[in-house]
Design an enzyme around this catalytic site. Structure first.
Site, mmCIF file in Angstrom:
data_model
loop_
_atom_site.group_PDB
_atom_site.id
_atom_site.type_symbol
_atom_site.label_atom_id
_atom_site.label_comp_id
_atom_site.label_asym_id
_atom_site.label_seq_id
_atom_site.Cartn_x
_atom_site.Cartn_y
_atom_site.Cartn_z
ATOM 1 N N TYR A 5 14.563 31.357 2.257
ATOM 2 C CA TYR A 5 13.075 31.928 2.284
ATOM 3 C C TYR A 5 13.692 32.085 4.121
ATOM 4 O O TYR A 5 13.919 31.789 4.419
ATOM 5 C CB TYR A 5 12.153 31.572 1.856
ATOM 6 C CG TYR A 5 11.856 30.932 0.713
ATOM 7 C CD1 TYR A 5 12.258 32.534 -0.540
ATOM 8 C CD2 TYR A 5 11.891 29.671 -0.261
ATOM 9 C CE1 TYR A 5 11.624 32.339 -1.683
ATOM 10 C CE2 TYR A 5 11.537 29.878 -1.180
ATOM 11 C CZ TYR A 5 11.660 31.306 -2.048
ATOM 12 O OH TYR A 5 11.126 30.894 -3.406
ATOM 13 N N LYS B 289 1.006 -1.467 -0.095
ATOM 14 C CA LYS B 289 -0.225 -0.191 0.040
ATOM 15 C C LYS B 289 0.785 1.115 0.273
ATOM 16 O O LYS B 289 2.128 1.261 0.257
ATOM 17 C CB LYS B 289 -0.896 0.332 0.641
ATOM 18 C CG LYS B 289 -0.111 -0.344 2.507
ATOM 19 C CD LYS B 289 -1.238 -0.343 4.272
ATOM 20 C CE LYS B 289 -0.443 0.448 4.797
ATOM 21 N NZ LYS B 289 -1.024 -0.743 6.149
HETATM 22 C C1 PLP Z 1 -0.313 -1.492 7.044
HETATM 23 C C2 PLP Z 1 -0.680 -2.680 7.668
HETATM 24 C C3 PLP Z 1 -0.086 -3.868 7.985
HETATM 25 C C4 PLP Z 1 1.478 -3.626 7.848
HETATM 26 O O1 PLP Z 1 2.669 -3.058 8.512
HETATM 27 P P1 PLP Z 1 3.735 -2.477 9.232
HETATM 28 O O2 PLP Z 1 4.139 -2.468 10.313
HETATM 29 O O3 PLP Z 1 4.776 -1.812 8.372
HETATM 30 O O4 PLP Z 1 3.952 -4.469 8.323
HETATM 31 C C5 PLP Z 1 0.186 -5.120 8.191
HETATM 32 N N1 PLP Z 1 -1.900 -5.023 8.537
HETATM 33 C C6 PLP Z 1 -2.613 -4.031 7.923
HETATM 34 C C7 PLP Z 1 -4.175 -4.217 7.968
HETATM 35 C C8 PLP Z 1 -1.782 -2.664 7.662
HETATM 36 O O5 PLP Z 1 -2.734 -1.817 7.619
#
Ligand code: PLP
Length: 382
Positions: A274, A38
């Site tokens: 800036y 993701k």
């Molecule tokens: C993002 C996510 C993960 C992964 O978590 P990490 O700490 O990056 O390994 C696992 N389960 C869900 C439901 C998530 O949203």
């Protein structure tokens, strides 16, 4: 190849492979592995990383939203995909069209999915998210009965999995809350198995849970950050040591590079950037790097961050601009226009880490990498 770009992000195939292998070695036999890709693969690039993950033979890819899942399918990826986040009701037909596995947690989605499944005459496998203490998504004990009823009665949805997510496993060495969540999950899962006679896949573990607690692994783990070679937190690292566990060795996957756009002399008592927030105390050689907060170089790194030039640290001078930063290269012998600059990653013996940047920005390494601009080319190396 990389000469064509003013900035780019290199993704190390070798490092990614090493991390995935390292995580898989921690799993019990038969436990499936989901690579969480993701948020543009935590800023590493959705498509290149997904292809690397598929080449490593991961069992599943995890995305947040439909758009990410569709991008994967349209790029020819056939690996099972789980959509961890919300899919609007009027887009649920895409679950069937693109053969996705949705995580569901309310009656509305289930009703709509059942309708879509009926109209396509296809059984749809769903994973039910259980509420155990994060209070984000999830079905509570009280809602469980009616929700299961919808799944079982419609006859076209299949309860393929049960999941939960930890609220307090990363940023602490006190894991009592996590244990309580796990206990609740076990009880709810047992109840569901007993009342339905089904054996859905159970999954709870993110990176920190995989590293710290074997009892969270169940049938499938969901590894995001760790796959990119980053530790979920200092506390997670410390917790492994407190448990007399050897911390796994993870390798940073990402290296963000640019080039010097200009090198010039700036006199003493001159203001840089800036807001005139930085004033030189002596003459110095300054370089301009064509990267700014638009690209994900956080503005809180103003007069705080360091970049690497010719293997040396060069401090950021004054405010980070939208598309540029100015850095001090007085001590970098021979620094010249078009020299490689490393903003994040290793150059020679030096490195700038996402952890270090996160500390300067009062945030977590997750945010540092996830916010790297999607417009920056990602290139897989080695
Ligand atoms: C993002 C996510 C993960 C992964 O978590 P990490 O700490 O990056 O390994 C696992 N389960 C869900 C439901 C998530 O949203």
């Amino acid at each position: 190849m990389t000469q064509e770009f003013r900035q780019h992000i290199e993704i190390s195939r070798e490092a990614y492979r090493h991390n995935i292998t390292t995580f898989r070695r921690m799993l019990p036999p038969g436990c499936a592995f989901m690579a969480v890709v993701k948020a543009n693969a935590y800023g590493h690039g959705l498509l290149p990383v997904a292809h690397l993950a598929v080449a490593e033979g991961v069992d599943m890819l995890g995305v947040d939203c439909l758009e990410e899942a569709v991008a994967l399918r349209e790029d020819g990826i056939e690996t099972p995909i789980m959509v961890l986040g919300y899919i609007p009701l009027d887009q649920l037909a895409a679950v069937i069209h693109y053969r996705l596995t949705p995580v569901v947690y309310h009656a509305e989605s289930l009703h709509r999915l059942a309708v879509e499944a009926e109209s396509h005459r296809t059984e749809v496998a769903v994973h039910l998210k259980l509420e155990t203490g994060l209070h984000r998504q999830g079905v509570t004990e009280e809602e469980l009965g009616p929700v299961l009823e919808i799944i079982l009665r419609c006859g076209i949805l299949r309860l393929a999995g049960l999941s939960m997510h930890f609220a307090n496993i990363e940023d602490t060495t006190d894991h009592r809350y996590a244990r309580r969540q796990l206990e609740l999950f076990r009880n709810m899962a047992r109840r569901i198995q007993e009342t339905t006679g089904l054996q859905p896949q159970l999954h709870t573990a993110c990176s920190a849970a995989v590293i710290l607690f074997g009892e969270t692994h169940f049938d499938l783990v969901r590894v995001g950050l760790g796959g990119y070679g980053l530790w979920p937190s200092k506390e997670t690292y410390l917790s492994t040591i407190l448990k007399d566990q050897a911390p796994p060795v993870l390798k940073t996957v990402l290296c963000w590079k640019s080039r010097l756009a200009q090198v010039k002399a700036v006199p003493a008592d001159a203001f840089i950037g800036y807001g005139c927030s930085y004033r030189t105390t002596q003459p110095l050689r300054m370089a301009v790097v064509p990267v700014g907060y638009y690209d994900g170089y956080d503005r809180r790194l103003s007069s705080q961050g360091h970049v690497l030039v010719r293997g040396r640290r060069a401090p950021v001078l004054g405010r980070v601009c939208m598309n540029m930063i100015m850095v001090d290269v007085t001590h970098v012998a021979g620094a010249a226009v078009d020299d490689e600059v490393v903003l994040l990653g290793r150059q020679g013996e030096e490195s700038v880490t996402a952890d270090e940047m996160a500390a300067l920005c009062h945030t977590i390494n997750y945010e540092i990498v996830a916010r790297l601009g999607a417009h920056i080319p990602r290139i897989v190396v080695d």
